[in-house]
Design a protein around this motif. Structure first.
Motif, PDB file in Angstrom:
ATOM      1  N   ARG A 214       0.884  -1.034   0.059  1.00 19.22           N
ATOM      2  CA  ARG A 214       0.009  -0.019  -0.067  1.00 19.22           C
ATOM      3  C   ARG A 214       0.940   1.304  -0.074  1.00 19.22           C
ATOM      4  NH1 ARG A 214      -3.450   0.078   4.818  1.00 19.22           N
ATOM      5  NH2 ARG A 214      -3.976   1.890   4.152  1.00 19.22           N
ATOM      6  N   THR A 215       2.121   1.346   0.656  1.00 17.08           N
ATOM      7  CA  THR A 215       2.829   2.378   1.012  1.00 17.08           C
ATOM      8  C   THR A 215       3.530   2.705  -0.537  1.00 17.08           C
ATOM      9  OG1 THR A 215       3.315   2.024   3.033  1.00 17.08           O
ATOM     10  CG2 THR A 215       4.770   3.366   2.125  1.00 17.08           C
ATOM     11  N   ARG A 216       3.882   1.615  -1.290  1.00 14.72           N
ATOM     12  CA  ARG A 216       4.399   1.954  -2.623  1.00 14.72           C
ATOM     13  C   ARG A 216       3.360   2.240  -3.597  1.00 14.72           C
ATOM     14  NH1 ARG A 216       8.097  -3.357  -3.466  1.00 14.72           N
ATOM     15  NH2 ARG A 216       8.640  -2.155  -5.358  1.00 14.72           N
ATOM     16  N   GLY A 217       2.076   2.035  -3.275  1.00 14.08           N
ATOM     17  CA  GLY A 217       0.934   2.485  -4.182  1.00 14.08           C
ATOM     18  C   GLY A 217       0.638   1.238  -5.132  1.00 14.08           C
ATOM     19  N   LEU A 218       1.130   0.164  -4.787  1.00 16.39           N
ATOM     20  CA  LEU A 218       0.600  -1.202  -5.496  1.00 16.39           C
ATOM     21  C   LEU A 218      -0.490  -1.858  -5.242  1.00 16.39           C
ATOM     22  CD1 LEU A 218       4.436  -2.537  -5.519  1.00 16.39           C
ATOM     23  CD2 LEU A 218       3.536  -1.097  -6.992  1.00 16.39           C
ATOM     24  N   VAL A 219      -1.058  -1.523  -4.017  1.00 13.31           N
ATOM     25  CA  VAL A 219      -2.330  -2.127  -3.516  1.00 13.31           C
ATOM     26  C   VAL A 219      -3.177  -0.913  -2.898  1.00 13.31           C
ATOM     27  CG1 VAL A 219      -3.470  -3.620  -1.797  1.00 13.31           C
ATOM     28  CG2 VAL A 219      -1.532  -4.587  -3.054  1.00 13.31           C
ATOM     29  N   GLU A 220      -4.574  -1.298  -3.096  1.00 12.69           N
ATOM     30  CA  GLU A 220      -5.510   0.107  -2.679  1.00 12.69           C
ATOM     31  C   GLU A 220      -6.428  -0.559  -1.443  1.00 12.69           C
ATOM     32  OE1 GLU A 220      -7.098   3.436  -5.166  1.00 12.69           O
ATOM     33  OE2 GLU A 220      -8.491   1.575  -5.474  1.00 12.69           O
ATOM     34  N   ARG A 221      -6.783  -0.092  -0.624  1.00 14.42           N
ATOM     35  CA  ARG A 221      -7.701  -0.571   0.626  1.00 14.42           C
ATOM     36  C   ARG A 221      -9.010   0.172   0.508  1.00 14.42           C
ATOM     37  NH1 ARG A 221      -6.441  -2.076   6.487  1.00 14.42           N
ATOM     38  NH2 ARG A 221      -8.684  -1.763   7.268  1.00 14.42           N
ATOM     39  N   ARG A 222      -9.925  -0.362   0.234  1.00 10.88           N
ATOM     40  CA  ARG A 222     -11.268   0.205   0.274  1.00 10.88           C
ATOM     41  C   ARG A 222     -12.393  -0.108   1.185  1.00 10.88           C
ATOM     42  NH1 ARG A 222     -12.030   0.765  -6.249  1.00 10.88           N
ATOM     43  NH2 ARG A 222     -10.359   2.524  -6.697  1.00 10.88           N
ATOM     44  N   PRO A 223     -13.374   0.398   1.508  1.00  8.93           N
ATOM     45  CA  PRO A 223     -14.392  -0.237   2.492  1.00  8.93           C
ATOM     46  C   PRO A 223     -15.088  -1.293   1.687  1.00  8.93           C
ATOM     47  CG  PRO A 223     -14.506   2.239   2.255  1.00  8.93           C
ATOM     48  CD  PRO A 223     -13.467   1.964   1.670  1.00  8.93           C
ATOM     49  N   ASP A 224     -15.395  -2.189   2.180  1.00 14.79           N
ATOM     50  CA  ASP A 224     -16.277  -3.602   1.722  1.00 14.79           C
ATOM     51  C   ASP A 224     -17.420  -2.853   1.520  1.00 14.79           C
ATOM     52  OD1 ASP A 224     -17.601  -5.897   1.163  1.00 14.79           O
ATOM     53  OD2 ASP A 224     -16.376  -7.012   2.434  1.00 14.79           O
ATOM     54  N   PRO A 225     -18.193  -2.920   0.329  1.00 11.94           N
ATOM     55  CA  PRO A 225     -19.490  -2.412  -0.093  1.00 11.94           C
ATOM     56  C   PRO A 225     -20.346  -3.261   0.636  1.00 11.94           C
ATOM     57  CG  PRO A 225     -18.496  -3.444  -2.065  1.00 11.94           C
ATOM     58  CD  PRO A 225     -17.339  -3.456  -1.015  1.00 11.94           C
ATOM     59  N   ASP A 226     -19.998  -4.548   0.869  1.00  8.31           N
ATOM     60  CA  ASP A 226     -21.011  -5.562   1.729  1.00  8.31           C
ATOM     61  C   ASP A 226     -21.058  -5.590   3.102  1.00  8.31           C
ATOM     62  OD1 ASP A 226     -21.996  -6.329  -0.966  1.00  8.31           O
ATOM     63  OD2 ASP A 226     -20.325  -7.817  -1.106  1.00  8.31           O
ATOM     64  N   ASP A 227     -20.238  -4.997   3.719  1.00 12.33           N
ATOM     65  CA  ASP A 227     -19.980  -4.876   5.133  1.00 12.33           C
ATOM     66  C   ASP A 227     -18.819  -3.852   5.595  1.00 12.33           C
ATOM     67  OD1 ASP A 227     -19.072  -5.499   7.604  1.00 12.33           O
ATOM     68  OD2 ASP A 227     -18.829  -7.473   7.642  1.00 12.33           O
ATOM     69  N   GLY A 228     -19.490  -2.913   5.910  1.00  9.97           N
ATOM     70  CA  GLY A 228     -18.667  -1.562   6.238  1.00  9.97           C
ATOM     71  C   GLY A 228     -17.771  -1.657   7.328  1.00  9.97           C
ATOM     72  N   ARG A 229     -17.687  -2.605   8.152  1.00  8.01           N
ATOM     73  CA  ARG A 229     -16.701  -3.045   9.112  1.00  8.01           C
ATOM     74  C   ARG A 229     -15.384  -3.485   8.387  1.00  8.01           C
ATOM     75  NH1 ARG A 229     -20.178  -7.109  12.291  1.00  8.01           N
ATOM     76  NH2 ARG A 229     -20.501  -7.638  10.306  1.00  8.01           N
ATOM     77  N   ARG A 230     -15.380  -3.996   7.329  1.00  9.09           N
ATOM     78  CA  ARG A 230     -14.246  -4.867   6.634  1.00  9.09           C
ATOM     79  C   ARG A 230     -13.733  -3.734   5.520  1.00  9.09           C
ATOM     80  NH1 ARG A 230     -15.554 -10.606   4.592  1.00  9.09           N
ATOM     81  NH2 ARG A 230     -16.336  -9.378   3.009  1.00  9.09           N
ATOM     82  N   ALA A 231     -12.647  -4.111   5.323  1.00  5.69           N
ATOM     83  CA  ALA A 231     -11.909  -3.559   3.999  1.00  5.69           C
ATOM     84  C   ALA A 231     -11.502  -4.634   3.000  1.00  5.69           C
ATOM     85  CB  ALA A 231     -10.750  -2.660   4.435  1.00  5.69           C
TER      86      ALA A 231
END
Length: 146
Positions: A75-92
């Motif tokens: 993520r720091t290197r910009g190779l992976v992106e983290r987003r909220p799970d559309p089905d479960d807002g508690r997860r990413a």
């Protein structure tokens, strides 16, 4: 088919030779490349599509903490992106970015170039190159049947 060929002997010879090839290719550093855990996580994520860190850890058979550390680096290197799970807002959920896909492609290309240089170094005859070319789809089929 040659009746003298022993499938156990062929299996042992293939396993040994392919193992040496894979280890040698993995040992050669690729400039600006990915570590083995990073490449593994990125490849899995690229194959499976958006998923959670814990699902990736289960698939890779490593601890969630180890996968988390690897993913944080990606993520720091910009190779992976983290987003909220559309089905479960508690997860990413995590996804591979375009830069991540390019890093995977660069790594694959660098390794393919490494092998190509070895093949063109005069060590192999044209007939041997033909044999290797013919063996590639057979090895792929073998892998699919394991």
């Amino acid at each position: 088919m040659n009746e003298d060929l022993d499938p156990d002997a062929v299996a042992s010879a293939l396993l040994a030779s392919i193992g040496v090839l894979v280890r040698r290719v993995r040992q050669v550093p690729v400039e600006g490349g990915l570590t083995m855990p990073e490449r593994t996580a990125l490849s899995q994520l690229d194959r499976t599509g958006p998923t959670t860190s814990s699902a990736l850890a289960r698939e890779a058979q490593i601890t969630a903490q180890a996968m988390g550390a690897t993913l944080n680096t990606l993520r720091t290197r910009g190779l992976v992106e983290r987003r909220p799970d559309p089905d479960d807002g508690r997860r990413a959920v995590l996804t591979v970015t375009d830069a991540g896909r390019q890093a995977l492609k660069n790594k694959r290309n660098a390794r393919a170039e490494l092998i190509a240089r070895a093949l063109t170094g005069g060590t192999f005859t044209p007939a041997e190159l033909e044999q290797l070319a013919a063996a590639a789809p057979l090895l792929e089929r073998l892998a699919q049947n394991i």
